[in-house]
Design an enzyme around this catalytic site. Structure first.
Site, PDB file in Angstrom:
ATOM      1  N   HIS A   1      45.535 -25.858   3.123  1.00 54.26           N
ATOM      2  CA  HIS A   1      45.305 -27.237   2.693  1.00 54.26           C
ATOM      3  C   HIS A   1      44.221 -27.304   1.628  1.00 54.26           C
ATOM      4  CE1 HIS A   1      41.392 -28.359   4.447  1.00 54.26           C
ATOM      5  NE2 HIS A   1      41.672 -27.452   5.365  1.00 54.26           N
ATOM      6  N   CYS A   2      44.203 -28.428   0.918  1.00 54.99           N
ATOM      7  CA  CYS A   2      43.187 -28.703  -0.084  1.00 54.99           C
ATOM      8  C   CYS A   2      42.876 -30.195  -0.005  1.00 54.99           C
ATOM      9  CB  CYS A   2      43.658 -28.291  -1.481  1.00 54.99           C
ATOM     10  SG  CYS A   2      45.082 -29.241  -2.078  1.00 54.99           S
ATOM     11  N   ARG A   3      42.497 -30.800  -1.107  1.00 51.13           N
ATOM     12  CA  ARG A   3      42.157 -32.218  -1.099  1.00 51.13           C
ATOM     13  C   ARG A   3      43.416 -33.080  -1.015  1.00 51.13           C
ATOM     14  NH1 ARG A   3      41.762 -35.859  -5.265  1.00 51.13           N
ATOM     15  NH2 ARG A   3      40.499 -37.692  -4.817  1.00 51.13           N
TER      16      ARG A   3
ATOM     17  N   GLY B   1      46.923 -31.635  -1.706  1.00 49.65           N
ATOM     18  CA  GLY B   1      48.167 -30.890  -1.521  1.00 49.65           C
ATOM     19  C   GLY B   1      48.618 -30.114  -2.741  1.00 49.65           C
TER      20      GLY B   1
ATOM     21  N   ILE C   1      43.433 -33.102   2.699  1.00 47.61           N
ATOM     22  CA  ILE C   1      42.336 -33.771   3.414  1.00 47.61           C
ATOM     23  C   ILE C   1      42.416 -35.287   3.237  1.00 47.61           C
ATOM     24  CG2 ILE C   1      39.824 -34.157   3.278  1.00 47.61           C
ATOM     25  CD1 ILE C   1      40.496 -31.785   5.002  1.00 47.61           C
TER      26      ILE C   1
END
Length: 102
Positions: A64-66, A68, A93
């Site tokens: 995951h990241c901020r 996608g 996130i």
């Protein structure tokens, strides 16, 4: 690359399932808010510097990241490096915080 929703991810975490969760954001973003994943910034993966993930090549790796986008890039890069089961968290996130609060 497969995908998972934040709701499904939270269910798996809450059930106590052992998951390989990787956060590809930058350290400052991770320090600000994280959900317990292993921090491996996308830049390291782009530099093919992902030795710490090598033992997971045959396992499911949820990334995951901020939002996608970086995690989708990381999934594609890891797939090209021989990883068998990468999973992108849809919405990252931001979606997690929308669904479950900060």
């Amino acid at each position: 690359m497969n995908t998972i929703t934040v709701q499904d991810l939270k269910k798996r975490i809450d059930s106590g399932e052992k998951i390989n969760l990787v956060d590809v954001r930058e350290p400052a973003e991770y320090d600000e808010y994280n959900i317990g994943g292993k921090l491996v910034p996308l830049g390291k993966i782009q530099d093919m510097d992902a030795e710490e993930l090598e033992p997971l090549k045959e396992e499911e790796v949820i990334i995951h990241c901020r939002s996608g986008k970086r995690s989708a890039s990381a999934c594609l890069l890891l797939d090209s490096m021989g990883f068998k089961n990468t999973v992108n968290v849809e919405g990252g996130i931001l979606a997690w915080q929308d669904a479950f609060g900060a």
